[in-house]
Scaffold this motif. Structure first.
Motif, short mmCIF file in Angstrom:
data_model
loop_
_atom_site.label_atom_id
_atom_site.label_comp_id
_atom_site.label_asym_id
_atom_site.label_seq_id
_atom_site.Cartn_x
_atom_site.Cartn_y
_atom_site.Cartn_z
N VAL A 115 13.46 40.38 -17.60
CA VAL A 115 12.75 41.04 -17.38
C VAL A 115 11.96 40.08 -16.88
CG1 VAL A 115 10.03 39.72 -18.50
CG2 VAL A 115 11.91 41.36 -19.72
N ARG A 116 12.35 38.67 -16.50
CA ARG A 116 11.99 37.69 -14.98
C ARG A 116 12.35 37.90 -13.18
NH1 ARG A 116 11.37 32.07 -16.39
NH2 ARG A 116 11.94 32.01 -18.78
N SER A 117 13.78 39.46 -13.56
CA SER A 117 13.69 39.95 -12.30
C SER A 117 12.53 40.87 -12.03
CB SER A 117 15.62 40.20 -11.87
OG SER A 117 14.97 41.10 -11.12
N PHE A 118 12.99 41.69 -13.23
CA PHE A 118 11.75 43.23 -13.01
C PHE A 118 10.24 42.33 -12.45
CE2 PHE A 118 13.88 46.54 -16.00
CZ PHE A 118 14.59 46.40 -15.42
N ARG A 119 9.80 41.63 -13.79
CA ARG A 119 8.32 40.93 -12.68
C ARG A 119 8.44 40.35 -11.59
NH1 ARG A 119 3.52 38.56 -15.98
NH2 ARG A 119 4.61 40.95 -16.77
N ILE A 166 13.94 51.84 -19.12
CA ILE A 166 12.70 51.97 -19.09
C ILE A 166 11.50 51.14 -19.36
CG2 ILE A 166 11.48 54.07 -19.22
CD1 ILE A 166 14.19 55.52 -18.53
N ALA A 167 12.04 51.11 -20.54
CA ALA A 167 10.88 50.84 -21.70
C ALA A 167 10.57 49.12 -21.22
CB ALA A 167 11.06 49.86 -22.85
N ILE A 168 11.69 48.39 -20.83
CA ILE A 168 10.38 47.35 -20.51
C ILE A 168 10.07 46.85 -18.29
CG2 ILE A 168 11.78 45.30 -18.73
CD1 ILE A 168 13.95 45.12 -20.75
N ALA A 169 10.58 48.12 -18.09
CA ALA A 169 10.24 48.22 -16.68
C ALA A 169 8.44 49.04 -16.86
CB ALA A 169 11.00 49.60 -15.92
N ASP A 170 8.69 49.75 -18.22
CA ASP A 170 6.37 50.26 -18.72
C ASP A 170 5.87 48.55 -18.97
OD1 ASP A 170 4.98 52.26 -18.71
OD2 ASP A 170 5.50 52.76 -20.75
N VAL A 171 6.85 47.51 -19.73
CA VAL A 171 5.92 47.13 -20.44
C VAL A 171 5.54 46.58 -18.84
CG1 VAL A 171 5.39 44.77 -21.79
CG2 VAL A 171 6.95 46.84 -22.31
N LEU A 172 6.14 46.33 -18.72
CA LEU A 172 5.78 45.45 -17.16
C LEU A 172 5.31 46.46 -15.61
CD1 LEU A 172 8.93 43.48 -16.54
CD2 LEU A 172 6.73 42.38 -17.40
N HIS A 198 14.97 33.12 -8.06
CA HIS A 198 12.80 33.32 -8.20
C HIS A 198 12.17 33.39 -6.74
CE1 HIS A 198 8.70 32.69 -8.27
NE2 HIS A 198 8.50 33.31 -8.67
N ALA A 199 12.68 32.34 -6.00
CA ALA A 199 12.87 31.62 -4.42
C ALA A 199 13.28 32.21 -3.60
CB ALA A 199 12.95 30.11 -4.09
N ASP A 200 14.81 32.70 -3.58
CA ASP A 200 15.81 33.57 -3.07
C ASP A 200 14.92 35.09 -2.96
OD1 ASP A 200 16.99 31.67 -2.09
OD2 ASP A 200 19.46 31.96 -3.23
N TYR A 254 22.74 50.85 8.16
CA TYR A 254 23.09 49.69 7.05
C TYR A 254 22.29 49.48 6.76
CZ TYR A 254 24.82 45.63 9.32
OH TYR A 254 25.15 44.90 9.64
N SER A 255 22.22 49.04 5.54
CA SER A 255 21.33 47.94 4.56
C SER A 255 21.99 47.49 3.37
CB SER A 255 19.46 48.88 4.09
OG SER A 255 18.47 47.80 4.33
N PHE A 256 20.31 46.38 2.44
CA PHE A 256 21.44 46.28 1.56
C PHE A 256 19.89 45.93 0.75
CE2 PHE A 256 24.33 43.74 4.61
CZ PHE A 256 25.59 44.49 4.50
N HIS A 257 21.05 46.88 -1.12
CA HIS A 257 20.15 45.87 -1.92
C HIS A 257 20.94 45.07 -2.54
CE1 HIS A 257 18.91 50.28 -3.24
NE2 HIS A 257 20.53 50.81 -2.75
N VAL A 258 19.89 44.07 -2.98
CA VAL A 258 20.80 42.61 -3.83
C VAL A 258 20.78 42.52 -5.01
CG1 VAL A 258 20.52 39.81 -3.92
CG2 VAL A 258 20.14 40.79 -1.57
N ALA A 259 22.40 42.31 -5.93
CA ALA A 259 21.74 42.25 -7.40
C ALA A 259 21.67 40.51 -8.27
CB ALA A 259 23.64 42.36 -7.66
N ILE A 260 20.86 41.04 -9.11
CA ILE A 260 20.74 39.78 -9.68
C ILE A 260 21.56 39.78 -10.61
CG2 ILE A 260 18.78 38.26 -10.54
CD1 ILE A 260 17.80 39.39 -8.21
N THR A 261 22.16 38.47 -10.71
CA THR A 261 23.24 38.67 -11.38
C THR A 261 22.94 37.19 -11.98
OG1 THR A 261 24.76 37.50 -10.04
CG2 THR A 261 25.36 39.21 -10.30
N TRP A 262 22.62 36.48 -11.84
CA TRP A 262 22.15 35.25 -13.19
C TRP A 262 19.98 34.42 -12.84
CZ3 TRP A 262 21.54 30.23 -11.17
CH2 TRP A 262 21.78 29.75 -9.22
#
Length: 481
Positions: free
Chosen positions: A169-173, A227-233, A136-138, A122-130
């Protein structure tokens, strides 16, 4: 017990080809693939005559032991992964979902502890909920030290775990900086919340209100926005559980422009339609409540065509089991029905029967969408998703002639409902191997509590993180083109 096993006389199927070959497994890895291999002294021999030998399935979207909507899923990491092994899935990618304001590392450690009982890898994705600087550091710690290379973003579930656009935006970047893949649950949470209130104001309180409050346009808007946010970044993006033609088309359009967008489809969305929500029995209808909901039949063909065309890449289940008693929390208010269905055990059989047996998919395409593509997208390839020397000996001996009727009465999941109930499929695993050990043989499940391993997934290379359209043309080989 010998750590050597020979699978003899089968047809090996990878995402690029199929060939007659034996497969020798030693010490949990594939040692050789070829014709007429000799069985070492003391080796276990599995006869695969007339059958296929496939890479073990990878389900990139499960929720075991998930606390959600005031309750916890029935399947924990042992029962859920045991059920997966019975169906030929040997690896799951589950989700760490922190509460709002909960430190990511605290949530991650909690989920790692729960998962120690897993029977499969098994492995994990981690959700960004805030968002704040600690998130950012974690994220950096998770990528660099813990082998997490994907982060989940819920665009739905207002007043709970929904991301606003600033967080996206912050998490994608940040994901781009780290060489990690952002993933999104694409539904406009504000619209869903509004439509839920309108449905209830009109007296629509039963499960039929669930799809009415989450129409395809709500999903498509969120997919297009992400998709648009990902495209800009200029960051690749993975859209989970694409359920409707509009979202599939948004992904196809972006890919036609050269954007790196990847799509996941659930087995349920390919074969179950929204008529289930109009069933007169509340328990039956509520058992199908998940998000996005099952759609009108016309959307199924669009999803199949997306898989065939290569615009959609992986298949999953979103396995998240709640029993009838838990679902009854929404008896008088559909918005309180815990969202989730099962399927981790049935996915491969359903996709083979509805895909390969109908001519929609070749056996190699089946391997691509059930294991190889997920392994490539999340940097597990070629350790997983491939039958070749050096790969993990996670394998399925697949009997294309086997017939079975799917039912809650015979499933291994602890859920009390099966969304594929009564569906007779042709094609099923005769044997499943995990780490070179037979864990399922002709109906005999031999899952071992705690035998699963946590899989660290390295970040993607510098080509992934470089900014600019020119750099995007030279993605690492781990990322699908």
């Amino acid at each position: 017990m010998s750590d050597t096993l020979l699978i003899r006389g089968g047809t090996v199927v990878n995402a690029d080809r199929e060939t007659r070959a034996d497969v020798l497994c030693v010490g949990g890895q594939i040692a050789a693939v070829g014709l007429d291999l000799d069985a070492p002294a003391g080796a276990t021999v599995v006869d695969a005559g007339g059958q296929y030998v496939l890479p073990g399935g990878i389900d990139p979207h499960t929720h075991m032991q998930l606390p959600f909507m005031g309750t916890v899923t029935r399947d924990d990491f042992y029962s859920g992964t045991a059920a997966a092994l019975a169906g030929g899935t040997t690896t799951i990618l589950d989700f760490v979902i922190p509460d709002p304001k909960q430190p990511l590392m605290d949530a991650y450690r909690t989920w790692r502890g729960w998962a120690e009982k897993a029977a499969s890898d098994y492995s994990f994705h981690v959700a960004i909920t805030w968002w704040d600087e600690s998130v950012h550091a974690d994220m950096g710690t998770l990528v660099r030290e813990e082998g997490v290379n994907s982060f989940k973003h819920f665009m739905a579930y207002k007043n709970a775990i929904m991301c606003d656009d600033e967080t996206l935006v912050r998490s994608f970047r940040r994901a781009l900086e780290l060489g990690a893949m952002p993933t999104v649950h694409a539904e406009n949470g504000e619209l869903v919340f509004l439509l839920q209130q309108e449905m209830k104001a009109q007296g629509v309180l039963g499960p039929e209100g669930h799809p009415l409050s989450r129409p395809p346009a709500v999903e498509a808007e969120a997919a297009q926005r992400a998709i648009a946010i990902a495209d800009v970044l200029n960051v690749p993006i993975y859209v989970v559980h694409v359920s409707c033609a509009e979202s599939a088309e948004a992904i196809a359009r972006a890919r036609a422009r050269g954007q790196r967008v990847f799509g996941e489809v659930l087995a349920g969305h390919l074969v179950v339609d929204d008529s289930v929500y109009r069933h007169p029995d509340f328990a039956f209808a509520a058992a199908h409540v998940m998000s996005p909901p099952f759609r009108e039949k016309t959307h199924q063909e669009a999803l199949w065509r997306g898989l065939q065309a290569g615009h959609l890449h992986t298949t999953a289940t979103d396995h998240c089991t709640f029993c009838a008693q838990q679902k009854a929390a929404g008896l008088f208010d559909f918005s309180k029905i815990p969202n989730g269905t099962g399927g981790v055990e049935e996915r491969l059989a359903v996709l083979w029967d509805a895909g390969v047996n109908t001519g929609r998919l070749t056996p190699s395409e089946f391997v691509a969408i059930t294991s190889a593509n997920a392994a490539k997208l999340f940097n597990l390839y070629p350790r997983k998703g491939l039958v070749a020397p050096g790969a993990d000996a996670d394998l399925v001996v697949w009997d294309p002639a086997a017939s079975k009727t799917l039912s809650v009465a015979t499933q291994h999941s602890l859920g009390d409902f099966n969304i594929f109930e009564g569906r007779t499929v042709t094609g099923a695993p005769s044997h499943t191997l995990s780490q070179g050990r037979v864990v399922f043989a002709q109906g005999d499940l031999r899952a071992e509590r705690g035998a699963g391993r946590y899989l660290k997934r390295p970040p993607f290379g510098p080509q992934f993180t470089a900014l600019g359209k020119k750099a995007a043309l030279h993605a690492p080989t781990s990322v699908l083109r």
